[in-house]
Write a protein that holds these residues in place. Structure first.
Motif, PDB file in Angstrom:
ATOM      1  N   GLY A 188       1.014  -1.316  -0.097  1.00 52.97           N
ATOM      2  CA  GLY A 188      -0.035  -0.035  -0.052  1.00 52.97           C
ATOM      3  C   GLY A 188       0.871   0.962  -0.061  1.00 52.97           C
ATOM      4  N   LYS A 189       0.319   2.429  -0.734  1.00 50.00           N
ATOM      5  CA  LYS A 189       0.968   3.385  -0.682  1.00 50.00           C
ATOM      6  C   LYS A 189       0.387   4.463   0.517  1.00 50.00           C
ATOM      7  CE  LYS A 189       1.574   3.383  -5.579  1.00 50.00           C
ATOM      8  NZ  LYS A 189       1.245   3.850  -6.797  1.00 50.00           N
ATOM      9  N   TRP A 190       0.942   4.165   1.805  1.00 49.53           N
ATOM     10  CA  TRP A 190       0.450   5.065   3.002  1.00 49.53           C
ATOM     11  C   TRP A 190       0.577   6.443   2.810  1.00 49.53           C
ATOM     12  CZ3 TRP A 190       1.544   7.695   7.299  1.00 49.53           C
ATOM     13  CH2 TRP A 190       0.615   7.643   8.314  1.00 49.53           C
ATOM     14  N   GLN A 191      -0.466   7.126   3.317  1.00 50.56           N
ATOM     15  CA  GLN A 191      -0.359   8.841   3.150  1.00 50.56           C
ATOM     16  C   GLN A 191      -0.892   9.209   4.754  1.00 50.56           C
ATOM     17  OE1 GLN A 191      -2.605  10.014  -0.072  1.00 50.56           O
ATOM     18  NE2 GLN A 191      -1.090   9.514  -1.431  1.00 50.56           N
ATOM     19  N   ASP A 192      -0.348  10.095   5.324  1.00 50.24           N
ATOM     20  CA  ASP A 192      -0.599  10.727   6.433  1.00 50.24           C
ATOM     21  C   ASP A 192      -1.839  11.833   6.396  1.00 50.24           C
ATOM     22  OD1 ASP A 192      -0.616  11.355   9.068  1.00 50.24           O
ATOM     23  OD2 ASP A 192       1.173  12.693   9.370  1.00 50.24           O
ATOM     24  N   GLY A 193      -2.916  11.310   5.981  1.00 52.44           N
ATOM     25  CA  GLY A 193      -3.981  12.203   5.648  1.00 52.44           C
ATOM     26  C   GLY A 193      -5.125  11.831   6.450  1.00 52.44           C
ATOM     27  N   ALA A 194      -6.064  12.784   6.712  1.00 54.12           N
ATOM     28  CA  ALA A 194      -7.304  12.411   7.625  1.00 54.12           C
ATOM     29  C   ALA A 194      -8.006  11.399   7.097  1.00 54.12           C
ATOM     30  CB  ALA A 194      -8.034  13.906   7.839  1.00 54.12           C
ATOM     31  N   VAL A 195      -8.407  11.776   5.690  1.00 53.81           N
ATOM     32  CA  VAL A 195      -9.166  10.766   4.685  1.00 53.81           C
ATOM     33  C   VAL A 195      -8.474  10.741   3.372  1.00 53.81           C
ATOM     34  CG1 VAL A 195     -11.236  10.469   3.763  1.00 53.81           C
ATOM     35  CG2 VAL A 195     -11.222  11.473   6.044  1.00 53.81           C
ATOM     36  N   VAL A 196      -8.351   9.471   2.883  1.00 55.45           N
ATOM     37  CA  VAL A 196      -7.707   9.144   1.680  1.00 55.45           C
ATOM     38  C   VAL A 196      -8.489   8.388   0.818  1.00 55.45           C
ATOM     39  CG1 VAL A 196      -5.712   8.178   0.464  1.00 55.45           C
ATOM     40  CG2 VAL A 196      -5.184   9.413   2.588  1.00 55.45           C
ATOM     41  N   THR A 197      -8.552   8.966  -0.459  1.00 55.95           N
ATOM     42  CA  THR A 197      -9.668   8.044  -1.261  1.00 55.95           C
ATOM     43  C   THR A 197      -8.798   7.614  -2.462  1.00 55.95           C
ATOM     44  OG1 THR A 197     -11.138   9.379  -0.734  1.00 55.95           O
ATOM     45  CG2 THR A 197     -11.665   8.014  -2.707  1.00 55.95           C
ATOM     46  N   ASP A 198      -8.900   6.451  -2.888  1.00 54.74           N
ATOM     47  CA  ASP A 198      -8.380   5.873  -4.131  1.00 54.74           C
ATOM     48  C   ASP A 198      -9.179   4.824  -4.814  1.00 54.74           C
ATOM     49  OD1 ASP A 198      -6.656   4.560  -6.228  1.00 54.74           O
ATOM     50  OD2 ASP A 198      -4.957   4.250  -4.860  1.00 54.74           O
ATOM     51  N   GLN A 199      -9.823   5.008  -5.961  1.00 59.75           N
ATOM     52  CA  GLN A 199     -10.746   4.387  -6.628  1.00 59.75           C
ATOM     53  C   GLN A 199     -11.916   3.650  -5.970  1.00 59.75           C
ATOM     54  OE1 GLN A 199      -8.033   1.854  -8.767  1.00 59.75           O
ATOM     55  NE2 GLN A 199      -7.789   3.186 -10.592  1.00 59.75           N
ATOM     56  N   GLY A 200     -12.510   4.455  -5.205  1.00 57.26           N
ATOM     57  CA  GLY A 200     -13.481   4.033  -4.362  1.00 57.26           C
ATOM     58  C   GLY A 200     -13.175   3.433  -3.119  1.00 57.26           C
ATOM     59  N   LEU A 201     -11.912   3.347  -2.696  1.00 59.45           N
ATOM     60  CA  LEU A 201     -11.420   2.908  -1.434  1.00 59.45           C
ATOM     61  C   LEU A 201     -11.049   4.199  -0.251  1.00 59.45           C
ATOM     62  CD1 LEU A 201     -10.420   0.570   0.159  1.00 59.45           C
ATOM     63  CD2 LEU A 201      -8.265   0.939  -0.550  1.00 59.45           C
ATOM     64  N   VAL A 202     -12.104   4.439   0.593  1.00 56.98           N
ATOM     65  CA  VAL A 202     -11.931   5.418   1.353  1.00 56.98           C
ATOM     66  C   VAL A 202     -11.436   4.882   2.617  1.00 56.98           C
ATOM     67  CG1 VAL A 202     -13.377   7.216   2.331  1.00 56.98           C
ATOM     68  CG2 VAL A 202     -14.074   6.383   0.180  1.00 56.98           C
ATOM     69  N   THR A 203     -10.338   5.688   3.203  1.00 54.74           N
ATOM     70  CA  THR A 203      -9.839   5.170   4.557  1.00 54.74           C
ATOM     71  C   THR A 203      -9.454   6.481   5.326  1.00 54.74           C
ATOM     72  OG1 THR A 203      -7.573   5.336   3.468  1.00 54.74           O
ATOM     73  CG2 THR A 203      -8.646   3.222   3.669  1.00 54.74           C
ATOM     74  N   SER A 204      -9.520   6.349   6.741  1.00 54.65           N
ATOM     75  CA  SER A 204      -9.323   7.377   7.792  1.00 54.65           C
ATOM     76  C   SER A 204      -8.349   6.951   8.767  1.00 54.65           C
ATOM     77  CB  SER A 204     -10.648   7.942   8.097  1.00 54.65           C
ATOM     78  OG  SER A 204     -11.280   7.396   9.037  1.00 54.65           O
ATOM     79  N   ARG A 205      -7.738   7.857   9.426  1.00 52.15           N
ATOM     80  CA  ARG A 205      -6.657   7.657  10.257  1.00 52.15           C
ATOM     81  C   ARG A 205      -7.377   7.127  11.842  1.00 52.15           C
ATOM     82  NH1 ARG A 205      -3.210  12.839   9.765  1.00 52.15           N
ATOM     83  NH2 ARG A 205      -5.329  13.726  10.233  1.00 52.15           N
ATOM     84  N   HIS A 206      -8.470   8.026  12.221  1.00 54.75           N
ATOM     85  CA  HIS A 206      -8.896   7.862  13.509  1.00 54.75           C
ATOM     86  C   HIS A 206     -10.180   8.570  13.886  1.00 54.75           C
ATOM     87  CE1 HIS A 206      -7.735  11.822  14.479  1.00 54.75           C
ATOM     88  NE2 HIS A 206      -6.196  11.384  14.067  1.00 54.75           N
TER      89      HIS A 206
END
Length: 186
Positions: free
Chosen positions: A143-161
């Protein structure tokens, strides 16, 4: 937040889910008009983890055995340390996550939940974030980890906490409203 009337969203969790990471998306997605089901390995209720102790129970709508990705438009994976660690050894949970991804449906993962994305084999070459303590796991899985509150990539939405839940829910609702996502091969 986007109107999600007529959309069906699954939240996959088990005991030890971070309380706010299940309850806030559940509430926000329902307020936007979505029909939301909590899916768990067992029927009845699952108990949350709230800060430093066990929290409130949440009713399970369908068991993993009863759930089918084809019945839903999107999937939410709450975090907490306990919940994703228990789910990542459940082959049916991993199969369900993979089915959502293969179908091009949005997946939202919060905090420690990217452990489940790693297990499902879908983080390779994807931009995402997570709770900082699992960064190495995400990176080791490609994975290409990023230090962001919310990161989106082609329908994949991730958040830190949990502090990022408002932004996470808004972005996830946007992705759900857009519908299926075509995905390039990793």
């Amino acid at each position: 937040m986007h109107d999600l009337s007529g959309k069906h969203v699954a939240i996959l969790a088990t005991h030890g889910f971070e309380q706010s990471e299940l309850e806030v998306p559940l509430q926000k997605l329902k307020q936007a008009g979505a029909n939301v089901h909590v899916i768990a390995p067992e029927s009845g209720e699952i108990k949350g983890w709230d800060d430093k102790d066990w929290g409130r129970a949440v009713r399970v709508d369908k068991t993993l055995e009863e759930a089918n990705a084809a019945d839903y438009d999107a999937l939410v994976l709450p975090g907490g340390q306990i919940n994703p660690d228990l789910l990542r050894v459940e082959k049916d949970a991993i199969a369900l996550i993979a089915a959502f991804w293969k179908a091009g449906k949005p997946i939202g993962a919060i905090c420690h939940a990217p452990w489940l994305l790693v297990e499902a084999g879908i983080v390779k070459d994807r931009k995402l974030t997570s709770y900082p303590s699992i960064r190495t796991d995400v990176v080791n899985a490609g994975g290409k980890w990023q230090d962001g509150a919310v990161v989106t990539d082609q329908g994949l939405v991730t958040s830190r906490h949990p502090g990022d839940l408002e932004a996470f829910c808004a972005k996830l609702a946007e992705e759900i409203a857009e519908g299926r996502h075509g995905r390039r091969a990793a």
